[in-house]
Design an enzyme around this catalytic site. Structure first.
Site, mmCIF file in Angstrom:
data_model
loop_
_atom_site.group_PDB
_atom_site.id
_atom_site.type_symbol
_atom_site.label_atom_id
_atom_site.label_comp_id
_atom_site.label_asym_id
_atom_site.label_seq_id
_atom_site.Cartn_x
_atom_site.Cartn_y
_atom_site.Cartn_z
ATOM 1 N N HIS A 259 9.903 5.819 0.025
ATOM 2 C CA HIS A 259 8.872 4.796 -0.191
ATOM 3 C C HIS A 259 8.022 4.668 1.078
ATOM 4 C CE1 HIS A 259 12.339 1.770 0.894
ATOM 5 N NE2 HIS A 259 12.149 2.658 1.841
ATOM 6 N N ARG B 111 11.235 11.407 -4.655
ATOM 7 C CA ARG B 111 12.507 10.960 -5.241
ATOM 8 C C ARG B 111 13.096 12.061 -6.105
ATOM 9 N NH1 ARG B 111 11.539 4.791 -6.354
ATOM 10 N NH2 ARG B 111 10.575 4.339 -4.342
ATOM 11 N N GLN C 210 2.364 5.805 -3.265
ATOM 12 C CA GLN C 210 2.479 4.352 -3.169
ATOM 13 C C GLN C 210 1.435 3.836 -2.196
ATOM 14 O OE1 GLN C 210 6.521 3.458 -1.916
ATOM 15 N NE2 GLN C 210 7.204 3.319 -4.044
HETATM 16 N N1 DAH Z 1 9.648 0.122 -1.462
HETATM 17 C C1 DAH Z 1 9.914 -0.381 -2.791
HETATM 18 C C2 DAH Z 1 10.193 0.776 -3.703
HETATM 19 O O1 DAH Z 1 9.721 1.831 -3.470
HETATM 20 C C3 DAH Z 1 8.763 -1.165 -3.315
HETATM 21 C C4 DAH Z 1 8.594 -2.466 -2.568
HETATM 22 C C5 DAH Z 1 9.195 -3.602 -3.031
HETATM 23 C C6 DAH Z 1 7.810 -2.510 -1.447
HETATM 24 C C7 DAH Z 1 9.030 -4.814 -2.363
HETATM 25 C C8 DAH Z 1 7.642 -3.718 -0.758
HETATM 26 C C9 DAH Z 1 8.250 -4.856 -1.250
HETATM 27 O O2 DAH Z 1 6.888 -3.825 0.342
HETATM 28 O O3 DAH Z 1 8.076 -6.032 -0.569
HETATM 29 O O4 DAH Z 1 10.896 0.654 -4.669
#
Ligand code: DAH
Length: 342
Positions: free
Chosen positions: A173, A199, A213
């Protein structure tokens, strides 16, 4: 007495005129058969020789031969002319006029991911955010530990992680860039961080092993969930080009407390329920929350002084909704067709 061959002089002129009057090779061939063919004029004239007295026969015979030579010459010369004409016509047909204006040419376009990303960056830089980037190959600290996802903790299983032989991680992420941003900047911090993540997923219409993302992070004093809510709602309205129905649900992510998910009403079925929203009428779009005190701490920021919000949207899904692309694989297989634009 009449010269036995005088009438043939007229015939020479006749055959020459006829040859010139032939406008194509077909007509010329008819002429050849009519004059020079086995049943043609000249054969007929030669046959009539037998009835003549010997002396006259020789003279007329010679005159008929002369007529045949003239007819053959006229035919050959016209044939040459017509053949050249046909060649010229063929060349003309294939002629390229280099001064003619060219037709439409297929042109390249920017990929929808690039197009929408430009809009997102534009939106956030307008709000005072800067774009931060981080490496695609991460270490465990930035991808997991500092985000309050300890080793051997079941939370780690949520991310289907690839590892290299040296236990490096193709980042799962863009949240890893939050950590780097907090380590290298002093608050107030406002960054967004777009990028590719990886992933170990089975690829289908809604999943890919590599996708995009966009992470967002704001660290300041007195930051509340209301700031996050407003930021996300405005973002979605801007990206969709209109106000769309949204809802927030509580959700758990180790690096935020509280955590939430923002859903938007499905634009494919207007909330009625379809295969894309799996019948629910809602599409889960942006997870986020308030930065966990442990995360601030891991980055050297005092949680008593600073708060923050963070979010991380699955950008491909956003692109698919905006441009009406119903299969994530289309974004990467080079056969992209935009179905409709919302
Ligand atoms: N990093 C998480 C994912 O890839 C997504 C995410 C959730 C990012 C909550 C954030 C957050 O900054 O606050 O599943």
């Amino acid at each position: 007495m009449m010269d036995g061959a005088a009438d043939l002089d007229g015939r020479v002129i006749e055959v020459q005129a006829e040859a010139l009057a032939c406008v194509d090779l077909g007509a010329l061939e008819e002429l050849r058969l009519r004059w020079l063919g086995k049943k043609g004029e000249i054969t007929g004239l030669l046959k009539s020789l037998g009835a003549l007295p010997a002396e006259e026969r020789a003279r007329r015979g010679a005159a008929i031969n002369a007529l045949r030579d003239s007819a053959t010459a006229a035919w050959e010369s016209r044939k040459g002319e017509l053949e050249r004409k046909a060649e010229d016509a063929a060349l003309d047909a294939g002629w390229i006029d280099v001064t003619a204006p060219s037709g439409a040419r297929p042109a390249g376009r920017l990929h929808p991911i690039t197009l929408l990303l430009e809009e997102v960056i534009d939106h956030f830089t307008g709000l005072g955010f800067e774009v931060a980037t981080g490496p695609e190959i991460e270490d465990e600290f930035h991808n997991f530990d500092a985000l309050n996802i300890p080793k051997d903790h079941p939370a780690r299983d949520v991310w289907d992680t690839f590892y290299t032989d040296r236990r490096e991680i193709p980042r799962t992420h863009t949240s890893s860039v939050q950590i780097r941003a907090m380590q290298t900047r002093k608050p107030p911090i406002r960054v967004i961080s777009p990028g590719r993540v990886f992933r170990n997923e089975t690829i289908d219409a809604t999943h890919h092993a590599s996708f995009n993302q966009v992470e967002g992070l704001l660290v300041d004093r007195h930051v509340t969930i209301a700031h996050l809510k407003h930021t996300l709602e405005t973002l979605v309205a801007k990206l969709m080009g209109r106000k769309v129905e949204t809802r927030f649900r509580p959700a758990f992510y180790p690096f935020v407390e509280p955590g939430l998910d923002l859903d938007v009403q499905c634009v494919f079925c207007a909330g009625v329920g379809c295969s894309i929203c799996k019948g629910s009428g809602w599409i889960e779009l942006i997870p986020g929350g308030l930065v966990h005190p442990k995360v601030l701490d891991a980055c050297g920021l005092d949680p008593d002084q600073w708060q923050g919000f963070a979010f991380g949207m699955g950008f491909d899904r956003m692109v698919m909704m905006r441009y009406g692309i119903d299969d994530i694989r289309r974004l990467y297989d080079g056969r992209l067709q935009l179905v409709r634009q919302f």
